[in-house]
Design a protein around this motif. Structure first.
Motif, short mmCIF file in Angstrom:
data_model
loop_
_atom_site.label_atom_id
_atom_site.label_comp_id
_atom_site.label_asym_id
_atom_site.label_seq_id
_atom_site.Cartn_x
_atom_site.Cartn_y
_atom_site.Cartn_z
N TRP A 1 0.81 -1.21 0.00
CA TRP A 1 0.00 0.00 0.00
C TRP A 1 0.84 1.27 0.00
CZ3 TRP A 1 -4.33 -1.43 -1.65
CH2 TRP A 1 -4.85 -2.66 -1.29
N SER A 2 2.16 1.12 -0.02
CA SER A 2 3.00 2.33 -0.03
C SER A 2 4.01 2.34 -1.16
CB SER A 2 3.71 2.50 1.33
OG SER A 2 4.48 1.34 1.62
N ILE A 3 4.80 1.28 -1.30
CA ILE A 3 5.85 1.32 -2.33
C ILE A 3 5.85 0.13 -3.28
CG2 ILE A 3 7.39 2.75 -0.93
CD1 ILE A 3 8.94 0.18 -0.24
N ALA A 4 5.22 -0.98 -2.92
CA ALA A 4 5.27 -2.18 -3.75
C ALA A 4 4.23 -2.13 -4.87
CB ALA A 4 5.02 -3.42 -2.89
N ALA A 5 4.62 -2.68 -6.02
CA ALA A 5 3.72 -2.71 -7.16
C ALA A 5 2.57 -3.68 -6.96
CB ALA A 5 4.50 -3.09 -8.42
N GLY B 1 -3.56 -8.02 -18.85
CA GLY B 1 -2.33 -7.82 -19.60
C GLY B 1 -1.27 -7.10 -18.80
N GLN B 2 -0.17 -6.87 -19.49
CA GLN B 2 0.95 -6.17 -18.87
C GLN B 2 0.68 -4.68 -18.83
OE1 GLN B 2 4.94 -7.23 -20.15
NE2 GLN B 2 5.53 -5.08 -20.07
N GLY B 3 0.85 -4.11 -17.66
CA GLY B 3 0.67 -2.68 -17.50
C GLY B 3 2.01 -1.97 -17.50
N LYS B 4 2.07 -0.84 -16.86
CA LYS B 4 3.28 -0.03 -16.80
C LYS B 4 4.38 -0.75 -16.03
CE LYS B 4 5.80 3.79 -16.78
NZ LYS B 4 6.82 3.88 -17.74
N TRP B 5 5.59 -0.62 -16.53
CA TRP B 5 6.75 -1.18 -15.86
C TRP B 5 7.63 -0.03 -15.40
CZ3 TRP B 5 9.79 -5.84 -18.20
CH2 TRP B 5 10.63 -6.38 -17.23
N TYR B 6 7.55 0.28 -14.13
CA TYR B 6 8.28 1.42 -13.59
C TYR B 6 9.75 1.07 -13.34
CZ TYR B 6 3.81 3.70 -12.94
OH TYR B 6 2.59 4.28 -13.16
N PRO B 7 10.65 2.02 -13.54
CA PRO B 7 12.07 1.77 -13.28
C PRO B 7 12.28 1.29 -11.85
CG PRO B 7 11.77 3.89 -14.36
CD PRO B 7 10.39 3.38 -14.01
N GLY B 8 13.14 0.30 -11.72
CA GLY B 8 13.45 -0.23 -10.39
C GLY B 8 12.55 -1.36 -9.95
N GLU B 9 11.45 -1.59 -10.64
CA GLU B 9 10.58 -2.70 -10.27
C GLU B 9 10.97 -3.94 -11.08
OE1 GLU B 9 6.59 -0.29 -8.88
OE2 GLU B 9 6.52 -1.41 -10.74
N PRO B 10 11.03 -5.10 -10.44
CA PRO B 10 11.50 -6.30 -11.14
C PRO B 10 10.54 -6.80 -12.22
CG PRO B 10 10.76 -6.86 -8.93
CD PRO B 10 10.73 -5.36 -9.04
N LEU B 11 9.26 -6.51 -12.06
CA LEU B 11 8.26 -6.97 -13.04
C LEU B 11 7.24 -5.86 -13.29
CD1 LEU B 11 7.57 -10.52 -11.59
CD2 LEU B 11 8.82 -9.99 -13.68
N PRO B 12 6.60 -5.90 -14.45
CA PRO B 12 5.57 -4.90 -14.73
C PRO B 12 4.32 -5.11 -13.88
CG PRO B 12 5.64 -6.51 -16.49
CD PRO B 12 6.77 -6.84 -15.56
N ARG B 13 3.52 -4.09 -13.80
CA ARG B 13 2.24 -4.18 -13.09
C ARG B 13 1.20 -4.83 -13.99
NH1 ARG B 13 1.97 0.62 -8.89
NH2 ARG B 13 4.20 0.83 -8.54
N TRP B 14 0.08 -5.20 -13.39
CA TRP B 14 -1.02 -5.78 -14.14
C TRP B 14 -1.90 -4.67 -14.72
CZ3 TRP B 14 -1.64 -10.72 -15.42
CH2 TRP B 14 -0.94 -11.68 -14.71
#
Length: 124
Positions: free
Chosen positions: A8-12, A41-54
């Protein structure tokens, strides 16, 4: 308390976050669409995150003609599944055979996470 967890704060993503998002998505589909087709499907992939969001989407026709009729055939991400890689291979092989695609054209897919992280880092 789940509200203080990283989801709820920093995790995708997070167990509660995905479940609640999916339940909201299903409620919105029921309220705003008619006979729609769900797409995960695949959503935005923010820098520093290991995987894209849904990314959840529903597509439907304004004239009410059904794009999908039997919702019982769609998976529920909140329900446990016992499918394995072998199940996936059997399905893929049977599907390819039905479409008359030669076996040598069926290739196991994977996502090269390191490549995509490198690619994301090269954009300016």
């Amino acid at each position: 308390m789940i509200w203080r967890s990283e989801q709820w704060s920093i995790a995708a993503d997070g167990e509660d976050k995905r479940r609640l998002a999916h339940n909201l998505f299903m409620s919105m589909e029921d309220k705003f669409t008619s006979n729609g087709f769900r797409h995960y499907g695949q959503g935005k992939w923010y820098p520093g995150e290991p995987l894209p969001r849904w990314q959840y989407a529903v597509y439907w026709r304004q004239d009410g003609v059904a794009l999908w009729k039997d919702k019982s055939l769609l998976a529920d991400i909140n329900a446990p599944s016992s499918y394995t890689e072998e199940d996936s291979k059997r399905f893929t092989d049977a599907f390819a055979q039905k479409l008359k695609i030669p076996k040598e054209c069926v290739v196991t897919g994977y996502e090269d996470v390191l490549y995509h992280l490198w690619q994301e880092g090269t954009y300016r």
